[in-house]
Design an enzyme around this catalytic site. Sequence first.
Site, PDB file in Angstrom:
ATOM      1  N   SER A 113      -7.117  -5.499   1.124  1.00  0.00           N
ATOM      2  CA  SER A 113      -6.251  -4.311   1.166  1.00  0.00           C
ATOM      3  C   SER A 113      -7.146  -3.128   1.466  1.00  0.00           C
ATOM      4  CB  SER A 113      -5.569  -4.114  -0.197  1.00  0.00           C
ATOM      5  OG  SER A 113      -5.179  -2.766  -0.328  1.00  0.00           O
ATOM      6  N   HIS A 168      -4.244  -6.526   4.953  1.00  0.00           N
ATOM      7  CA  HIS A 168      -3.057  -6.152   4.186  1.00  0.00           C
ATOM      8  C   HIS A 168      -2.997  -4.628   4.198  1.00  0.00           C
ATOM      9  CE1 HIS A 168      -0.198  -6.539   0.751  1.00  0.00           C
ATOM     10  NE2 HIS A 168      -0.789  -5.437   0.312  1.00  0.00           N
ATOM     11  N   ASP A 206      -1.124  -1.221   3.181  1.00  0.00           N
ATOM     12  CA  ASP A 206      -0.192  -0.710   2.182  1.00  0.00           C
ATOM     13  C   ASP A 206       0.472   0.587   2.649  1.00  0.00           C
ATOM     14  OD1 ASP A 206      -0.519  -2.553  -0.145  1.00  0.00           O
ATOM     15  OD2 ASP A 206      -2.610  -1.917   0.018  1.00  0.00           O
ATOM     16  N   MET A 222       3.071   3.432   1.744  1.00  0.00           N
ATOM     17  CA  MET A 222       3.743   4.037   0.579  1.00  0.00           C
ATOM     18  C   MET A 222       4.387   5.352   1.000  1.00  0.00           C
ATOM     19  SD  MET A 222       0.943   3.412  -2.392  1.00  0.00           S
ATOM     20  CE  MET A 222      -0.046   1.915  -2.494  1.00  0.00           C
ATOM     21  N   HIS A 239       2.587  -4.143   3.902  1.00  0.00           N
ATOM     22  CA  HIS A 239       3.222  -4.132   2.581  1.00  0.00           C
ATOM     23  C   HIS A 239       4.012  -2.831   2.465  1.00  0.00           C
ATOM     24  CE1 HIS A 239       2.694  -4.275  -2.087  1.00  0.00           C
ATOM     25  NE2 HIS A 239       3.960  -4.335  -1.708  1.00  0.00           N
ATOM     26  N   MET A 242       5.983  -0.408   0.811  1.00  0.00           N
ATOM     27  CA  MET A 242       6.437   0.144  -0.483  1.00  0.00           C
ATOM     28  C   MET A 242       7.213   1.426  -0.201  1.00  0.00           C
ATOM     29  SD  MET A 242       2.977  -0.705  -2.594  1.00  0.00           S
ATOM     30  CE  MET A 242       1.980  -0.855  -1.115  1.00  0.00           C
ATOM     31  N   MET A 296       3.877  -9.362  -7.005  1.00  0.00           N
ATOM     32  CA  MET A 296       2.989  -8.253  -7.373  1.00  0.00           C
ATOM     33  C   MET A 296       2.383  -8.517  -8.754  1.00  0.00           C
ATOM     34  SD  MET A 296       2.753  -6.094  -4.938  1.00  0.00           S
ATOM     35  CE  MET A 296       1.802  -4.833  -5.809  1.00  0.00           C
ATOM     36  N   ASP A 342      -0.948  -9.812  -5.226  1.00  0.00           N
ATOM     37  CA  ASP A 342      -1.481  -8.500  -4.836  1.00  0.00           C
ATOM     38  C   ASP A 342      -1.588  -7.608  -6.057  1.00  0.00           C
ATOM     39  OD1 ASP A 342      -2.177  -6.160  -3.563  1.00  0.00           O
ATOM     40  OD2 ASP A 342      -0.191  -5.809  -2.676  1.00  0.00           O
ATOM     41  N   GLY A 402      -5.216  -6.190  -8.504  1.00  0.00           N
ATOM     42  CA  GLY A 402      -6.212  -6.584  -9.498  1.00  0.00           C
ATOM     43  C   GLY A 402      -6.802  -7.969  -9.272  1.00  0.00           C
TER      44      GLY A 402
HETATM   45  O1  LIG Z   1      -0.062  -2.851  -3.009  1.00  0.00           O
HETATM   46  C1  LIG Z   1      -1.033  -2.544  -3.667  1.00  0.00           C
HETATM   47  C2  LIG Z   1      -0.930  -1.511  -4.710  1.00  0.00           C
HETATM   48  O2  LIG Z   1       0.354  -1.046  -4.765  1.00  0.00           O
HETATM   49  C3  LIG Z   1      -2.286  -3.283  -3.425  1.00  0.00           C
HETATM   50  O3  LIG Z   1      -2.352  -3.843  -2.155  1.00  0.00           O
HETATM   51  C4  LIG Z   1      -3.576  -2.694  -3.902  1.00  0.00           C
HETATM   52  O4  LIG Z   1      -4.027  -1.721  -3.038  1.00  0.00           O
HETATM   53  C5  LIG Z   1      -4.615  -3.758  -4.069  1.00  0.00           C
HETATM   54  O5  LIG Z   1      -5.782  -3.172  -4.551  1.00  0.00           O
HETATM   55  P1  LIG Z   1      -6.580  -3.800  -5.791  1.00  0.00           P
HETATM   56  O6  LIG Z   1      -5.636  -3.876  -6.962  1.00  0.00           O
HETATM   57  O7  LIG Z   1      -7.023  -5.170  -5.352  1.00  0.00           O
HETATM   58  O8  LIG Z   1      -7.696  -2.853  -5.988  1.00  0.00           O
HETATM   59 FE   LIG Z   2      -0.286  -4.175  -1.347  1.00  0.00          FE
END
Ligand SMILES: O=C(CO)[C@@H](O)[C@H](O)COP(=O)(O)O
Ligand SMILES: [Fe+2]
Length: 237
Positions: free
Chosen positions: A19, A44, A46, A48, A79, A81, A150, A184, A186
């Site tokens: 990401s 990936h 993101d 938003m 992704h 959002m 998620m 996705d 952590g």
């Molecule tokens: O969609 C998301 C957050 O909303 C992710 O894609 C995060 O950006 C992933 O980042 P890490 O949690 O791996 O640092």
């Molecule tokens: Fe994401």
Amino acid sequence: MRTVPAATSMAYSAKIGPSILSSDLSRLGSECVRMMGCGADYLHLDVMDGHFVPNLTFGHPMVECLRKSVGQDPFFDMHMMVSRPEQWVKPMAAAGANQYTFHIESTTNPGNLIKEIKESGMKVGLAIKPGTTVEELAPWANQIDMALVMTVEPGFGGQKFMDDMMPKVSWLRSQFPSLDIEVDGGVGPDTIHKCAEAGANMIVSGSAVIGSEDPRSVIAMLRTVVAEAIQKRSLDR
Ligand SMILES: O=C(CO)[C@@H](O)[C@H](O)COP(=O)(O)O
Ligand SMILES: [Fe+2]
């Protein structure tokens, strides 16, 4: 007569998608190229909108520039959002997106949106937030290319992995043995084993990969753990 080893009959494989949210956004193009050079299987991205989630990133104009800058090869998993994801399907397809992953919470008509995404020539990903049950996703699972579970509340990189999402992944894997299942939030070397054992095969990793001094080794490690779990499942069948 030779029999085909069970491992080769699995329809899905281990794929790692950094990401790029946690990268230096002023150098997005070169960061994407760097990640692909370090062995990433896909990117990936993101998106938003400051409405569906309390954060703002970029939209299709940026994706169009990125596509021009990195070439045709890297697979872009968008992704989304965003509220009203319907409105960005055509612009994202035109910008060079390969997969449009929308949130089930963001639309009242997932069936129609799936159809529109396919008609635009993109693959379909369907995402659920931590508070959404996997039963809500299940009716669509046979129409999509990928389910995204998620493992943090969407909106920000660098959050703590939620272990309690793993039963959703296990259940999906048991019900849909050949579906691509993405996790996705952590995910990194400390949490990958749980994801792999539960049955995830598409791994998004932001801060753990981008923040590493050796992203190539982290990507390779994540892929090995997932590939071994896939192999083990195929032998157990
Ligand atoms: O969609 C998301 C957050 O909303 C992710 O894609 C995060 O950006 C992933 O980042 P890490 O949690 O791996 O640092
Ligand atoms: Fe994401």
